[in-house]
Design a protein around this motif. Structure first.
Motif, PDB file in Angstrom:
ATOM      1  N   ASP A 187       0.912  -1.379   0.269  1.00 20.35           N
ATOM      2  CA  ASP A 187      -0.013   0.118  -0.161  1.00 20.35           C
ATOM      3  C   ASP A 187       1.122   1.252   0.318  1.00 20.35           C
ATOM      4  O   ASP A 187       2.163   1.234   0.643  1.00 20.35           O
ATOM      5  N   TRP A 188       0.235   2.491  -0.829  1.00 21.72           N
ATOM      6  CA  TRP A 188       1.394   3.216  -0.613  1.00 21.72           C
ATOM      7  C   TRP A 188       0.104   4.929  -0.548  1.00 21.72           C
ATOM      8  O   TRP A 188      -1.050   4.353  -1.106  1.00 21.72           O
ATOM      9  N   LEU A 189       0.607   6.073  -0.304  1.00 22.71           N
ATOM     10  CA  LEU A 189      -0.288   6.699  -0.252  1.00 22.71           C
ATOM     11  C   LEU A 189      -0.208   8.352  -0.898  1.00 22.71           C
ATOM     12  O   LEU A 189       1.197   8.202  -1.414  1.00 22.71           O
ATOM     13  N   ALA A 190      -0.752   8.019  -2.600  1.00 31.95           N
ATOM     14  CA  ALA A 190      -1.045   8.631  -3.327  1.00 31.95           C
ATOM     15  C   ALA A 190      -1.395  10.248  -2.893  1.00 31.95           C
ATOM     16  O   ALA A 190      -2.262  10.293  -2.601  1.00 31.95           O
ATOM     17  N   ASP A 191      -1.241  11.044  -3.477  1.00 35.71           N
ATOM     18  CA  ASP A 191      -1.781  12.339  -3.495  1.00 35.71           C
ATOM     19  C   ASP A 191      -0.994  13.350  -4.651  1.00 35.71           C
ATOM     20  O   ASP A 191      -0.287  13.786  -4.899  1.00 35.71           O
ATOM     21  N   VAL A 192      -1.776  13.738  -5.494  1.00 30.64           N
ATOM     22  CA  VAL A 192      -2.092  14.264  -6.901  1.00 30.64           C
ATOM     23  C   VAL A 192      -2.693  15.779  -6.666  1.00 30.64           C
ATOM     24  O   VAL A 192      -2.772  16.513  -8.108  1.00 30.64           O
TER      25      VAL A 192
END
Length: 158
Positions: free
Chosen positions: A120-125
């Motif tokens: 799992d990864w925290l993605a924020d664009v």
């Protein structure tokens, strides 16, 4: 999302369709999104309706080649990632404001993305100035990134 919409979105980002929902693919998509789709809140100032359904998000970000604010950008990005086979969870978030105080609940949205090879990864664009690459969800120490140093911390039940 239809295959033609996925292709148009990937075209906007200038990337090829990834072979599988891997960390390398997520990193490339995340960086290219930040480089090509701007954070902007012009709709609010222009009196335009802000509608968060997938079709309207794609019309704005891909069709009109505009940017948006966090709910729009991360919402559209989540739809793309989902169509590419990533497991995506929308996250309500709060932003640190002046003097380190947390903003109001739901003042931001981010994404938890599961890859087939690296968890799992925290993605924020949708933040403007943030990490260039997704952050490891399980890592709680400082994570270095070209955009700065970031840390994921447990902040309590809210």
């Amino acid at each position: 999302m239809k295959s033609s919409e996925v292709d148009a979105y990937l075209g906007r980002l200038g990337v090829a369709r990834p072979a599988r929902p891997s960390l390398d693919a997520l990193r490339e998509l995340h960086l290219r999104h930040l480089q090509t789709v701007p954070f902007e809140n012009l709709s609010v100032h222009l009196g335009e309706a802000v509608v968060l359904d997938e079709k309207r998000l794609l019309d704005k970000v891909v069709g009109a080649r505009r940017g948006g604010f966090c709910y729009e950008l991360n919402g559209a990005f989540a739809a793309l990632l989902d169509a590419l086979g990533f497991e995506v969870t929308l996250l309500a978030a709060r932003v640190h404001g002046p003097r380190g105080r947390l903003g109001i609940p739901y003042d931001h949205m981010a994404l938890r993305v599961r890859t087939v090879d690296a968890g799992d990864w925290l993605a924020d664009v949708g933040f403007g100035a943030h990490s260039h690459y997704p952050l490891s969800w399980r890592e709680r120490s400082e994570q270095e990134d070209p955009g700065g140093s970031f840390r994921i911390a447990e902040a309590g039940p809210d």
